[in-house]
Motif scaffolding. Structure first.
Motif, PDB file in Angstrom:
ATOM      1  N   ALA A 277       0.819  -1.377  -0.047  1.00 22.47           N
ATOM      2  CA  ALA A 277      -0.057   0.062  -0.187  1.00 22.47           C
ATOM      3  C   ALA A 277       0.965   1.276   0.192  1.00 22.47           C
ATOM      4  O   ALA A 277       0.703   2.310  -0.648  1.00 22.47           O
ATOM      5  CB  ALA A 277      -1.010  -0.007   1.319  1.00 22.47           C
ATOM      6  N   THR A 278       1.905   1.057   0.735  1.00 24.87           N
ATOM      7  CA  THR A 278       2.872   2.304   0.818  1.00 24.87           C
ATOM      8  C   THR A 278       3.532   2.396  -0.619  1.00 24.87           C
ATOM      9  O   THR A 278       3.520   3.570  -1.125  1.00 24.87           O
ATOM     10  CB  THR A 278       4.106   2.139   1.787  1.00 24.87           C
ATOM     11  N   ARG A 280       2.259   1.833  -3.245  1.00 21.57           N
ATOM     12  CA  ARG A 280       0.994   2.468  -4.311  1.00 21.57           C
ATOM     13  C   ARG A 280       0.765   3.843  -4.170  1.00 21.57           C
ATOM     14  O   ARG A 280       0.878   4.634  -5.026  1.00 21.57           O
ATOM     15  CB  ARG A 280      -0.156   1.793  -4.105  1.00 21.57           C
ATOM     16  N   TRP A 281       1.247   4.172  -2.895  1.00 19.93           N
ATOM     17  CA  TRP A 281       1.105   5.676  -2.394  1.00 19.93           C
ATOM     18  C   TRP A 281       2.358   6.401  -2.914  1.00 19.93           C
ATOM     19  O   TRP A 281       2.022   7.285  -3.679  1.00 19.93           O
ATOM     20  CB  TRP A 281       1.065   5.881  -1.053  1.00 19.93           C
ATOM     21  N   ALA A 284       1.907   7.074  -6.647  1.00 23.06           N
ATOM     22  CA  ALA A 284       0.826   8.144  -7.123  1.00 23.06           C
ATOM     23  C   ALA A 284       1.471   9.645  -6.981  1.00 23.06           C
ATOM     24  O   ALA A 284       1.015  10.430  -7.495  1.00 23.06           O
ATOM     25  CB  ALA A 284      -0.035   8.047  -6.064  1.00 23.06           C
ATOM     26  N   GLN A 285       2.646   9.653  -6.355  1.00 26.93           N
ATOM     27  CA  GLN A 285       3.276  10.798  -6.168  1.00 26.93           C
ATOM     28  C   GLN A 285       4.111  11.655  -7.205  1.00 26.93           C
ATOM     29  O   GLN A 285       4.558  10.677  -8.197  1.00 26.93           O
ATOM     30  CB  GLN A 285       4.119  10.798  -4.833  1.00 26.93           C
ATOM     31  N   ARG A 319       5.822  16.574   1.055  1.00 28.90           N
ATOM     32  CA  ARG A 319       5.293  15.168   1.100  1.00 28.90           C
ATOM     33  C   ARG A 319       6.492  14.409   1.749  1.00 28.90           C
ATOM     34  O   ARG A 319       7.826  14.679   1.318  1.00 28.90           O
ATOM     35  CB  ARG A 319       5.270  14.644  -0.335  1.00 28.90           C
ATOM     36  N   LEU A 321       7.571  10.308   3.176  1.00 26.64           N
ATOM     37  CA  LEU A 321       7.564   8.880   3.788  1.00 26.64           C
ATOM     38  C   LEU A 321       8.536   8.703   4.905  1.00 26.64           C
ATOM     39  O   LEU A 321       9.606   8.892   4.916  1.00 26.64           O
ATOM     40  CB  LEU A 321       7.788   7.819   2.976  1.00 26.64           C
ATOM     41  N   GLY A 342      -2.552  12.154   3.229  1.00 24.77           N
ATOM     42  CA  GLY A 342      -2.616  12.332   1.687  1.00 24.77           C
ATOM     43  C   GLY A 342      -1.054  12.687   1.374  1.00 24.77           C
ATOM     44  O   GLY A 342      -0.469  12.435   0.387  1.00 24.77           O
ATOM     45  N   ARG A 343      -0.298  13.753   2.104  1.00 21.16           N
ATOM     46  CA  ARG A 343       1.143  13.911   1.755  1.00 21.16           C
ATOM     47  C   ARG A 343       2.081  13.320   2.605  1.00 21.16           C
ATOM     48  O   ARG A 343       3.339  13.450   2.196  1.00 21.16           O
ATOM     49  CB  ARG A 343       1.106  15.757   1.941  1.00 21.16           C
ATOM     50  N   VAL A 345       3.288   9.952   4.903  1.00 13.99           N
ATOM     51  CA  VAL A 345       2.941   8.599   5.457  1.00 13.99           C
ATOM     52  C   VAL A 345       3.980   7.887   6.222  1.00 13.99           C
ATOM     53  O   VAL A 345       5.410   8.358   6.336  1.00 13.99           O
ATOM     54  CB  VAL A 345       3.246   7.471   4.409  1.00 13.99           C
TER      55      VAL A 345
END
Length: 477
Positions: A277-278, A280-281, A284-285, A319, A321, A342-343, A345
């Motif tokens: 899932a991370t 995939r995030w 998308a950036q 943004r 991670l 959203g921005r 994780v």
């Protein structure tokens, strides 16, 4: 290379790292590279560490495990620095010292006597064993050669004694050119402690200076002149023996590193598939828009550090991670993850660090400045750095990277504390700094050249062959 060296048979090398994954992994990488060149390697570690490394080794690399003895105060089953808090690392060194007799047996019973023992800084008892069996030794240090220059040879340290933190806050007098080799106060306090005996009964500096023994023929560093100009020549002069590069010893394949030991941060029992899932995030950036945040697995991070780092990331607007290692502390405050949703994780399980750093969305790296992390983030992938150093060589690395224009260091108070506002300012400066990003990419092209990195291993093998011949001339078997 002379004809005698060229005609030498394949080497048998015993490789023996200190019990920390930041040491074991590059020692294992060196073993693999030597094996690929036709040499036989015996890699020495403890049973649990061998299992956690989980390495797929070739026929030419044999793992020899030695049972770590029990030591009062050391947690049961602890076999690496990842298993103990910082204050118990001295006890782990005491346990390591209990391996002297089984290691001596290993050498005495070897079917083929080793040509070399490549050991880490900690095993003071290996030297007399090697000398008894007339085996040449090399000390390999996984830290930058600038740290060796800062510590200096024993005779210089005795001529210019340093006992207080202030003594480590200026470049040492044996550095003959203008230098950034100096610590901040909170780092200097750690350095001063390293020169005093710890729970093992001896100081780290005593272990370190065993490289002055005649059986130490080479000092090998996981580094290269492109990463540290002038330092190999200087330290060779200071220590009066060859100080040679092994290159950065970065693993070849990103996919091979996607496990909780080799490439992971905050290793846990999490299923690696749960990171999907991370990823995939990240997918998308936008390109180069994400700051990757990781302070390693062993930096002494406190709850207060976590609080201010989180506040800074929130204030920065960037943004990000964040590979958050628990149980260092809670998230900065209630509602943090909701406010940055959203921005940002926050990942408190397993993170495949190298795969993240290789992702097109990542544009910078907030790091504790461990040499391995700098190698991965900057020298391999060309990311500019936001730097938050803590101990050992990290402060020296941060200052050198600032000097080379590839990163920004977060300001710290004398006690090592920092503010969220300063974190946010450093993050904005790096994420928005086109010059920093360009400098980082240019440095990566030079230092990260794979062909040149492999040549350093070839040159190291030449040195092993050459100095083995010289050692045998003086110490015939």
């Amino acid at each position: 290379m002379d004809l005698e060296t060229l005609s030498s048979p394949p080497l048998h090398v015993v490789v023996f790292p200190w019990l920390a994954f930041g040491h074991m992994i590059p020692f294992l990488e060196l073993s693999k590279r030597l094996a690929r060149r036709g040499h036989d390697v015996t890699f020495v570690c403890t049973p649990r560490n061998a299992a956690r490394l989980g390495a797929e080794l070739s026929d030419r690399v044999r793992v020899a495990t030695l049972e770590l003895p029990a030591v009062e105060g050391l947690p049961e089953g602890a076999e690496s620095t990842a298993d103990v808090p910082q204050e118990k690392v001295g006890l782990l060194k005491k346990a390591l010292d209990g391996l002297a007799a089984p290691f001596a047996d290993l050498i005495a019973e070897a079917r083929r006597k080793p040509d070399w023992i490549i050991l880490d800084f900690a095993q003071t008892w290996v030297w007399p064993i090697a000398e008894e069996h007339k085996i040449a030794c090399a000390m390999m240090l996984i830290i930058p050669v600038s740290f060796l220059a800062f510590v200096g040879p024993k005779h210089e340290s005795e001529a210019h004694p340093r006992s207080e933190p202030e003594d480590y806050m200026v470049p040492p007098p044996w550095i003959p050119f203008p230098s950034t080799l100096a610590y901040r106060r909170h780092e200097a306090e750690w350095m001063a402690a390293a020169f005093r005996p710890n729970a093992s009964g001896v100081s780290d500096s005593h272990r370190f200076w065993q490289m002055h023994r005649p059986s130490c023929r080479l000092i090998v560093h996981r580094s290269c002149p492109e990463a540290e100009p002038r330092m190999f020549e200087l330290t060779t002069q200071l220590f009066a023996k060859p100080v040679v590069p092994a290159g950065l010893l970065l693993p070849d394949d990103v996919e091979d590193e996607d496990d909780p030991v080799n490439g992971g941060v905050a290793a846990s029992s999490d299923d690696p598939s749960s990171f999907a899932a991370t990823m995939r995030w990240l997918d998308a950036q936008p390109r180069r828009s994400v700051l990757y945040v990781a302070l390693g697995s062993e930096a002494p991070v406190t709850a207060a550090h976590v609080q201010e780092l989180g506040r800074g990331l929130e204030l920065s607007g960037a943004r990000f991670l964040w590979a958050l290692r628990r149980p260092a502390g809670l998230l900065p405050n209630d509602g943090f993850e909701a406010r940055v949703a959203g921005r940002g994780v926050v990942r408190d399980g397993w993170v495949p660090q190298v795969r993240v750093l290789a992702h097109a969305a990542v544009g910078a790296f907030l790091t504790h400045c461990g040499w391995g992390s700098v190698g991965e983030g900057l020298f391999r992938f060309g990311h500019p750095l936001v730097m938050l150093p803590f101990i050992v060589d990290q402060g020296l690395i941060a200052r050198a990277m600032v000097e080379r224009g590839v990163g920004v260091e977060v300001p710290r108070e004398d006690d090592g504390s920092f503010s969220g506002e300063d974190v946010a300012a450093a993050v904005r400066q790096v994420m928005e700094g086109e010059v920093l990003a360009r400098n980082a990419r240019e440095l990566q092209k030079v230092v990260g050249d794979r062909v040149r990195q492999e040549q350093y291993i070839d040159e190291l093998v030449e040195n092993l062959q050459r100095y083995k011949v010289k050692w045998l001339r003086v110490n015939p078997r």
